[in-house]
Scaffold this motif. Structure first.
Motif, PDB file in Angstrom:
ATOM      1  N   GLU A  23      -2.048  23.434  23.676  1.00 18.25           N
ATOM      2  CA  GLU A  23      -0.972  24.401  23.490  1.00 18.25           C
ATOM      3  C   GLU A  23      -1.444  25.501  22.536  1.00 18.25           C
ATOM      4  OE1 GLU A  23       2.789  22.644  22.562  1.00 18.25           O
ATOM      5  OE2 GLU A  23       2.386  20.928  23.861  1.00 18.25           O
ATOM      6  N   VAL A  24      -2.148  26.481  23.083  1.00 14.73           N
ATOM      7  CA  VAL A  24      -2.699  27.584  22.305  1.00 14.73           C
ATOM      8  C   VAL A  24      -1.945  28.852  22.658  1.00 14.73           C
ATOM      9  CG1 VAL A  24      -4.783  28.933  21.856  1.00 14.73           C
ATOM     10  CG2 VAL A  24      -4.969  26.491  22.288  1.00 14.73           C
ATOM     11  N   LYS A  25      -1.663  29.684  21.648  1.00 19.78           N
ATOM     12  CA  LYS A  25      -1.006  30.952  21.923  1.00 19.78           C
ATOM     13  C   LYS A  25      -1.625  32.036  21.055  1.00 19.78           C
ATOM     14  CE  LYS A  25       2.697  30.338  18.571  1.00 19.78           C
ATOM     15  NZ  LYS A  25       4.118  30.358  18.320  1.00 19.78           N
ATOM     16  N   TRP A  26      -1.593  33.275  21.565  1.00 22.33           N
ATOM     17  CA  TRP A  26      -2.063  34.435  20.821  1.00 22.33           C
ATOM     18  C   TRP A  26      -0.927  34.935  19.940  1.00 22.33           C
ATOM     19  CZ3 TRP A  26      -6.961  35.957  20.557  1.00 22.33           C
ATOM     20  CH2 TRP A  26      -7.818  35.587  21.569  1.00 22.33           C
ATOM     21  N   VAL A  27      -1.271  35.313  18.707  1.00 17.61           N
ATOM     22  CA  VAL A  27      -0.298  35.889  17.782  1.00 17.61           C
ATOM     23  C   VAL A  27      -0.847  37.229  17.320  1.00 17.61           C
ATOM     24  CG1 VAL A  27       0.894  35.607  15.583  1.00 17.61           C
ATOM     25  CG2 VAL A  27       0.439  33.602  17.018  1.00 17.61           C
ATOM     26  N   ASP A  28      -0.045  38.287  17.456  1.00 20.62           N
ATOM     27  CA  ASP A  28      -0.452  39.622  17.036  1.00 20.62           C
ATOM     28  C   ASP A  28      -0.023  39.829  15.590  1.00 20.62           C
ATOM     29  OD1 ASP A  28      -0.920  42.309  16.588  1.00 20.62           O
ATOM     30  OD2 ASP A  28       0.031  42.975  18.451  1.00 20.62           O
ATOM     31  N   TYR A  29      -0.991  39.977  14.696  1.00 16.96           N
ATOM     32  CA  TYR A  29      -0.700  40.203  13.283  1.00 16.96           C
ATOM     33  C   TYR A  29      -0.799  41.676  12.904  1.00 16.96           C
ATOM     34  CZ  TYR A  29      -0.603  35.198  12.541  1.00 16.96           C
ATOM     35  OH  TYR A  29      -0.267  33.868  12.588  1.00 16.96           O
ATOM     36  N   GLY A  30      -0.900  42.548  13.896  1.00 21.02           N
ATOM     37  CA  GLY A  30      -0.917  43.983  13.637  1.00 21.02           C
ATOM     38  C   GLY A  30      -2.298  44.515  13.305  1.00 21.02           C
ATOM     39  N   ASP A  31      -2.298  45.712  12.764  1.00 23.53           N
ATOM     40  CA  ASP A  31      -3.547  46.424  12.502  1.00 23.53           C
ATOM     41  C   ASP A  31      -4.060  46.272  11.076  1.00 23.53           C
ATOM     42  OD1 ASP A  31      -3.527  47.396  15.094  1.00 23.53           O
ATOM     43  OD2 ASP A  31      -2.407  49.187  14.545  1.00 23.53           O
ATOM     44  N   GLU A  32      -3.263  45.713  10.195  1.00 24.78           N
ATOM     45  CA  GLU A  32      -3.638  45.612   8.785  1.00 24.78           C
ATOM     46  C   GLU A  32      -3.891  44.153   8.404  1.00 24.78           C
ATOM     47  OE1 GLU A  32      -4.195  48.223   6.699  1.00 24.78           O
ATOM     48  OE2 GLU A  32      -3.830  49.520   8.432  1.00 24.78           O
ATOM     49  N   ILE A  33      -5.026  43.628   8.808  1.00 23.15           N
ATOM     50  CA  ILE A  33      -5.387  42.247   8.482  1.00 23.15           C
ATOM     51  C   ILE A  33      -6.188  42.257   7.187  1.00 23.15           C
ATOM     52  CG2 ILE A  33      -6.571  40.161   9.268  1.00 23.15           C
ATOM     53  CD1 ILE A  33      -4.178  41.034  11.030  1.00 23.15           C
ATOM     54  N   THR A  34      -5.727  41.480   6.213  1.00 22.95           N
ATOM     55  CA  THR A  34      -6.389  41.420   4.914  1.00 22.95           C
ATOM     56  C   THR A  34      -6.689  39.969   4.565  1.00 22.95           C
ATOM     57  OG1 THR A  34      -4.256  41.322   3.791  1.00 22.95           O
ATOM     58  CG2 THR A  34      -5.262  43.516   4.066  1.00 22.95           C
ATOM     59  N   GLY A  35      -7.533  39.789   3.558  1.00 18.20           N
ATOM     60  CA  GLY A  35      -7.838  38.441   3.111  1.00 18.20           C
ATOM     61  C   GLY A  35      -8.736  38.469   1.896  1.00 18.20           C
ATOM     62  N   THR A  36      -9.173  37.268   1.509  1.00 20.66           N
ATOM     63  CA  THR A  36     -10.090  37.140   0.386  1.00 20.66           C
ATOM     64  C   THR A  36     -11.336  36.400   0.847  1.00 20.66           C
ATOM     65  OG1 THR A  36      -8.984  35.123  -0.335  1.00 20.66           O
ATOM     66  CG2 THR A  36      -8.295  37.161  -1.379  1.00 20.66           C
ATOM     67  N   ILE A  37     -12.460  36.766   0.254  1.00 18.71           N
ATOM     68  CA  ILE A  37     -13.726  36.123   0.613  1.00 18.71           C
ATOM     69  C   ILE A  37     -13.693  34.678   0.129  1.00 18.71           C
ATOM     70  CG2 ILE A  37     -16.217  36.118   0.265  1.00 18.71           C
ATOM     71  CD1 ILE A  37     -16.054  39.197   0.056  1.00 18.71           C
ATOM     72  N   TYR A  38     -13.832  33.762   1.064  1.00 21.87           N
ATOM     73  CA  TYR A  38     -13.832  32.325   0.782  1.00 21.87           C
ATOM     74  C   TYR A  38     -15.257  31.836   0.531  1.00 21.87           C
ATOM     75  CZ  TYR A  38     -13.196  27.318   1.581  1.00 21.87           C
ATOM     76  OH  TYR A  38     -13.196  25.958   1.454  1.00 21.87           O
ATOM     77  N   SER A  39     -16.202  32.382   1.303  1.00 21.77           N
ATOM     78  CA  SER A  39     -17.606  32.019   1.190  1.00 21.77           C
ATOM     79  C   SER A  39     -18.434  33.157   1.767  1.00 21.77           C
ATOM     80  CB  SER A  39     -17.878  30.722   1.954  1.00 21.77           C
ATOM     81  OG  SER A  39     -19.224  30.320   1.791  1.00 21.77           O
ATOM     82  N   TYR A  40     -19.714  33.190   1.462  1.00 27.44           N
ATOM     83  CA  TYR A  40     -20.582  34.226   2.016  1.00 27.44           C
ATOM     84  C   TYR A  40     -22.043  33.813   1.949  1.00 27.44           C
ATOM     85  CZ  TYR A  40     -21.847  35.588  -2.757  1.00 27.44           C
ATOM     86  OH  TYR A  40     -22.317  35.586  -4.041  1.00 27.44           O
ATOM     87  N   ILE A  41     -22.849  34.534   2.704  1.00 26.88           N
ATOM     88  CA  ILE A  41     -24.293  34.372   2.665  1.00 26.88           C
ATOM     89  C   ILE A  41     -24.909  35.751   2.843  1.00 26.88           C
ATOM     90  CG2 ILE A  41     -24.474  33.888   5.139  1.00 26.88           C
ATOM     91  CD1 ILE A  41     -26.814  31.989   4.427  1.00 26.88           C
ATOM     92  N   VAL A  42     -25.992  35.987   2.137  1.00 33.34           N
ATOM     93  CA  VAL A  42     -26.742  37.232   2.277  1.00 33.34           C
ATOM     94  C   VAL A  42     -28.086  36.860   2.878  1.00 33.34           C
ATOM     95  CG1 VAL A  42     -27.753  39.208   1.087  1.00 33.34           C
ATOM     96  CG2 VAL A  42     -25.602  38.216   0.245  1.00 33.34           C
ATOM     97  N   THR A  43     -28.411  37.467   4.018  1.00 31.30           N
ATOM     98  CA  THR A  43     -29.674  37.160   4.672  1.00 31.30           C
ATOM     99  C   THR A  43     -30.589  38.377   4.651  1.00 31.30           C
ATOM    100  OG1 THR A  43     -30.759  36.352   6.673  1.00 31.30           O
ATOM    101  CG2 THR A  43     -28.763  37.624   6.989  1.00 31.30           C
ATOM    102  N   TYR A  44     -31.850  38.124   4.373  1.00 36.08           N
ATOM    103  CA  TYR A  44     -32.859  39.174   4.322  1.00 36.08           C
ATOM    104  C   TYR A  44     -33.826  39.062   5.494  1.00 36.08           C
ATOM    105  CZ  TYR A  44     -31.025  39.903  -0.328  1.00 36.08           C
ATOM    106  OH  TYR A  44     -30.189  40.158  -1.388  1.00 36.08           O
ATOM    107  N   VAL A  45     -33.506  38.165   6.421  1.00 36.93           N
ATOM    108  CA  VAL A  45     -34.308  37.954   7.624  1.00 36.93           C
ATOM    109  C   VAL A  45     -33.424  38.290   8.821  1.00 36.93           C
ATOM    110  CG1 VAL A  45     -35.577  36.248   8.983  1.00 36.93           C
ATOM    111  CG2 VAL A  45     -35.598  36.120   6.478  1.00 36.93           C
ATOM    112  N   PRO A  46     -33.886  39.156   9.740  1.00 35.74           N
ATOM    113  CA  PRO A  46     -33.042  39.503  10.888  1.00 35.74           C
ATOM    114  C   PRO A  46     -32.758  38.296  11.757  1.00 35.74           C
ATOM    115  CG  PRO A  46     -35.252  40.402  11.173  1.00 35.74           C
ATOM    116  CD  PRO A  46     -35.194  39.800   9.799  1.00 35.74           C
ATOM    117  N   MET A  47     -31.491  38.183  12.202  1.00 30.77           N
ATOM    118  CA  MET A  47     -31.090  37.076  13.074  1.00 30.77           C
ATOM    119  C   MET A  47     -31.701  37.207  14.463  1.00 30.77           C
ATOM    120  SD  MET A  47     -29.215  35.107  11.296  1.00 30.77           S
ATOM    121  CE  MET A  47     -28.195  35.055   9.855  1.00 30.77           C
ATOM    122  N   LEU A  48     -31.885  38.461  14.913  1.00 31.87           N
ATOM    123  CA  LEU A  48     -32.451  38.743  16.226  1.00 31.87           C
ATOM    124  C   LEU A  48     -33.421  39.909  16.105  1.00 31.87           C
ATOM    125  CD1 LEU A  48     -29.146  38.627  18.318  1.00 31.87           C
ATOM    126  CD2 LEU A  48     -30.961  36.911  18.348  1.00 31.87           C
TER     127      LEU A  48
END
Length: 90
Positions: free
Chosen positions: A4-29
């Motif tokens: 039971e999956v449904k799409w929810v439209d949250y509009g054009d102003e999606i905000t949040g806070t950084i939970y985690s991150y990684i910085v890569t210095y090697v190209p993925m592709l």
């Protein structure tokens, strides 16, 4: 895996806070070496409790990024039919 999956439209102003991150210095592709370093963030979305979205941070540096910083979603156009959600500092 839910049936039971449904799409929810949250509009054009999606905000949040950084939970985690990684910085890569090697190209993925091959072909992405000019885009380094790449800052990939996992963002806890303000408008949807428990939802986290991964994308690139496109307007910051490795020195700027930190857990808890506020960001907003922006769409980067790939072509006329596709765009990728990415993140910018507020």
């Amino acid at each position: 895996g839910a049936s039971e999956v449904k799409w929810v439209d949250y509009g054009d102003e999606i905000t949040g806070t950084i939970y985690s991150y990684i910085v890569t210095y090697v190209p993925m592709l091959p072909g992405f070496q000019d885009d380094l370093p790449t800052i990939i963030v996992q963002v806890a979305v303000d408008q949807a409790e428990g939802v986290q979205i991964i994308g690139n941070l496109i307007n910051g540096t490795a020195q700027d990024v930190a857990i808890g910083k506020e960001v907003k979603m922006t769409w980067v156009k790939i072509d006329d039919e596709r765009a990728l959600p990415q993140w910018e500092f507020v």
